[in-house]
Design a protein around this motif. Structure first.
Motif, short mmCIF file in Angstrom:
data_model
loop_
_atom_site.label_atom_id
_atom_site.label_comp_id
_atom_site.label_asym_id
_atom_site.label_seq_id
_atom_site.Cartn_x
_atom_site.Cartn_y
_atom_site.Cartn_z
N ALA A 85 0.80 -1.22 0.00
CA ALA A 85 0.00 0.00 0.00
C ALA A 85 0.83 1.27 0.00
O ALA A 85 0.34 2.32 -0.41
CB ALA A 85 -0.94 0.01 1.20
N ASP A 86 2.07 1.23 0.46
CA ASP A 86 2.85 2.46 0.60
C ASP A 86 3.82 2.69 -0.55
O ASP A 86 4.66 3.59 -0.49
CB ASP A 86 3.62 2.44 1.92
CG ASP A 86 4.63 1.30 2.00
OD1 ASP A 86 4.42 0.28 1.32
OD2 ASP A 86 5.61 1.44 2.75
N GLY A 114 -2.70 -4.48 -2.04
CA GLY A 114 -2.66 -3.04 -1.88
C GLY A 114 -2.08 -2.29 -3.06
O GLY A 114 -1.81 -1.10 -2.97
N TRP A 115 -1.91 -2.98 -4.23
CA TRP A 115 -1.36 -2.30 -5.40
C TRP A 115 -2.39 -1.38 -6.05
O TRP A 115 -3.59 -1.59 -5.92
CB TRP A 115 -0.83 -3.29 -6.43
CG TRP A 115 -1.77 -4.41 -6.82
CD1 TRP A 115 -1.94 -5.60 -6.18
CD2 TRP A 115 -2.68 -4.43 -7.93
NE1 TRP A 115 -2.88 -6.37 -6.82
CE2 TRP A 115 -3.35 -5.68 -7.90
CE3 TRP A 115 -2.97 -3.53 -8.94
CZ2 TRP A 115 -4.31 -6.03 -8.85
CZ3 TRP A 115 -3.93 -3.88 -9.89
CH2 TRP A 115 -4.58 -5.12 -9.84
N PRO A 142 -4.74 -9.09 -3.94
CA PRO A 142 -5.81 -8.15 -4.30
C PRO A 142 -5.27 -6.72 -4.43
O PRO A 142 -4.30 -6.34 -3.78
CB PRO A 142 -6.79 -8.26 -3.13
CG PRO A 142 -6.52 -9.60 -2.54
CD PRO A 142 -5.04 -9.80 -2.69
N ASN A 143 -5.94 -5.94 -5.28
CA ASN A 143 -5.53 -4.55 -5.43
C ASN A 143 -6.08 -3.72 -4.28
O ASN A 143 -6.73 -4.22 -3.37
CB ASN A 143 -5.96 -3.99 -6.79
CG ASN A 143 -7.46 -3.87 -6.96
OD1 ASN A 143 -8.23 -3.98 -6.01
ND2 ASN A 143 -7.90 -3.63 -8.18
N ARG A 144 -5.78 -2.43 -4.31
CA ARG A 144 -6.10 -1.57 -3.17
C ARG A 144 -7.59 -1.47 -2.92
O ARG A 144 -8.02 -1.35 -1.78
CB ARG A 144 -5.48 -0.18 -3.40
CG ARG A 144 -5.55 0.71 -2.19
CD ARG A 144 -4.75 1.99 -2.39
NE ARG A 144 -3.31 1.72 -2.44
CZ ARG A 144 -2.38 2.68 -2.46
NH1 ARG A 144 -2.74 3.96 -2.46
NH2 ARG A 144 -1.10 2.38 -2.50
N VAL A 449 -8.55 0.01 1.40
CA VAL A 449 -8.59 0.52 0.03
C VAL A 449 -7.80 1.82 -0.06
O VAL A 449 -7.08 2.07 -1.02
CB VAL A 449 -10.04 0.73 -0.43
CG1 VAL A 449 -10.11 1.46 -1.75
CG2 VAL A 449 -10.77 -0.60 -0.51
N SER A 450 -7.94 2.68 0.94
CA SER A 450 -7.21 3.95 0.98
C SER A 450 -6.93 4.26 2.45
O SER A 450 -7.41 3.58 3.35
CB SER A 450 -8.03 5.07 0.32
OG SER A 450 -9.38 5.06 0.76
#
Length: 551
Positions: A85-86, A114-115, A142-144, A449-450
């Protein structure tokens, strides 16, 4: 009797945001036995020998933030896994995945996520790229936003996904020019691999919840609504028993509403099971009293449900208008029955058709049952047809805003605007119109997600530009006419979310309320609007007990 805790002013005076309808301020607050016993001048008179005194010194005390749509257990689990995520480029992702795989050689699967979609052409990474980082084991990332997953060739092989595998009704397998699966799975297609994941031990999920809770407390969050509780994640684990066990053990310092997952592959027969889950899902500060209905996907992968078809990126209409996961007539019937049983309806709706279908369902519940006071709300509300804006107030449905998303950034510019077209793009995140129409507002982050940082989200709501911590490019304000003022945004994230969380003794600062509080490092009303996002939390209290202190 002296107070246990008093917040009072120093050389610069005390500043307390009450989050009430009058937008009044105070200069001091006193707490005894977990409740607010004085607000204003009377508070200082309750300081005794054993009273803890916190000097506000010009900083702002507010009611604790409440996140009305968040996933703390899974956010915590992401932090324990391969957390992407970062960072934000394909090379960075592959390097971290490679190092994580090397450091965890005994893991059967490489898990994390988190991509960002904007890091890849078309928002779709490939199995071939992921194979360069990990090829010996299956990988599922999974994505963000949780609406798609990046998998490697080994995962596709284990799941039996080939060019002949049909897309599920509620998802899509991304394919190359020859029809072979390319490595991205959208929406329900994730389940083809997700069902193979090894279950997480209960102790691991308890650890993840603790990690997530600490993270949320560091942003001043004292209560939240977990937007997916139930078996949506299959064998990966159900958060419900984790919350109940943590609450009974005294490990849950936050107040939590569990939003029970509506299985879109089933019908009305699941209602009895949901009633039983609600009965079993009460312990301490946790109560599973809400129902989460995901009505559509997201715009970036063309699964958000739209009234008109998507564009092809060149202004021409396609034949795809997204997916409504629950058939609209079934949605109406389910909403009416669940409302009659006292459940709060928590809808996910991104596209304008999904928003309309959820409002239609709430209208049917109101028609059949009359006003029952259940605080139904629609989360995300990305694209709202102008005709539907006044319906929120008329139907008593709260607009649950994810304010951080109402900005221009690469994903919006590259993967959303070209495919919505000019007119629909101008209907996005209409917070200002909803406020002017008299809609009730609440707020949440959708973390992981964010970011769960409320001040970053509030910065975006006021400026319609990203907070400094979320900056991804020099873009102009996005639909600035839809901005809302700082006081309204703060109230949405406190009193507004307390309303949809059915926590009437929280969300504002007045005598008799529970002392769930957060102390900011400044008064954001005093500085320029473009510095709101720099605000940090110095301390967080639940019932007068400190659960976070900045280092």
């Amino acid at each position: 009797m002296p107070a246990d805790l008093v917040f009072t002013g120093g050389a610069h005076g005390g500043r307390v945001f009450l989050s009430d309808a009058s937008r009044a301020r105070a200069d001091a607050v006193a707490v005894r036995d977990g409740r607010i016993v004085a607000v204003g001048a009377d508070a200082a008179e309750l300081i005794g020998a054993g009273t803890e005194v916190v000097d506000l010194d010009g900083r702002l005390l507010i009611p604790g933030f409440q996140d009305a749509h968040v996933h703390p257990l899974w956010g915590g689990l992401d932090m324990l896994r391969c957390d992407l995520a970062d960072i934000g480029t394909q090379d960075e992702y592959l390097d971290r995945i490679r190092r994580y795989a090397e450091e965890h050689p005994r893991d059967e699967w490489v898990l994390g996520g988190g991509w960002q979609m904007s890091a890849f052409p078309g928002g779709t990474p490939t199995a071939a790229a992921l194979d360069t980082a990990v090829a010996d084991r299956p990988a599922f990332l999974p994505n963000r936003d949780g609406h798609g997953a990046w998998v490697n060739s080994r995962a596709l092989e284990l799941a039996g996904i080939t060019r002949d595998t049909p897309d599920p009704a509620d998802g899509r397998i991304e394919r190359d020019a020859d029809g072979h699966p390319s490595g991205t799975l959208h929406e329900g297609a994730m389940g083809l691999v997700n069902r193979l994941l090894p279950p997480e031990p209960h102790a691991r999920l308890r650890e993840a919840l603790a990690v997530g809770q600490r993270h949320l407390h560091s942003f001043g969050i004292t209560a939240w609504q977990d937007a997916i509780v139930g078996t949506q994640y299959g064998d990966a684990g159900d958060p419900l028993p984790v919350y109940v066990a943590a609450a009974r053990a005294g490990e849950l310092s936050a107040r939590v509403v569990g939003s029970l997952w509506w299985d879109r592959n089933k019908g009305l027969e699941q209602i009895d099971h949901l009633v039983a889950m609600r009965a079993a899902g009460r312990a301490g500060r946790f109560a599973a009293t809400s129902i989460k209905i995901m009505q559509d996907g997201v715009a970036e992968n063309f699964t958000a449900s739209m009234l008109e078809p998507y564009c092809d990126g060149h202004g021409h209409r396609t034949d795809n208008s997204g997916i409504s996961f629950v058939e609209p007539e079934l949605l109406k019937e389910a909403a009416a029955r669940l409302d009659a049983l006292g459940f709060t309806l928590h809808f996910h709706a991104i596209g304008d058709r999904a928003v309309r279908e959820c409002l239609d369902a709430a209208e049917e519940a109101l028609r059949r049952n009359g006003p029952r006071g259940n605080p139904h709300h629609i989360s995300h509300i990305q694209v709202v047809h102008p005709d539907d804006v006044p319906r929120f107030r008329r139907l008593g449905v709260t607009a649950n805003m994810q304010m951080l998303w109402a900005t221009l950034e690469p994903q919006m510019v590259e993967l959303t605007l070209p495919f919505l077209g000019d007119e629909r793009s101008s209907w996005q995140y209409p917070f200002g119109d909803l406020l002017r129409a008299g809609a009730a507002l609440a707020a949440g982050s959708d973390w992981s997600v964010s970011t769960p940082d409320p001040m970053a989200a509030i910065h975006t709501a006021v400026n319609r530009r990203s907070a400094p911590s979320e900056w991804e490019g020099d873009y102009p304000a996005f639909l600035p006419e839809q901005a809302i003022d700082l006081g309204t945004a703060l109230q949405a994230y406190t009193a507004g979310s307390a309303r949809v969380n059915s926590l009437p003794e929280t969300g504002s600062i007045r005598v008799g309320m529970l002392a769930d509080l957060a102390l900011l490092d400044r008064d954001p009303f005093d500085g320029p609007a473009d510095e709101i996002g720099d605000t940090r939390v110095l301390g967080t209290w639940v019932e007068g007990e400190r659960v976070y202190e900045a280092g």
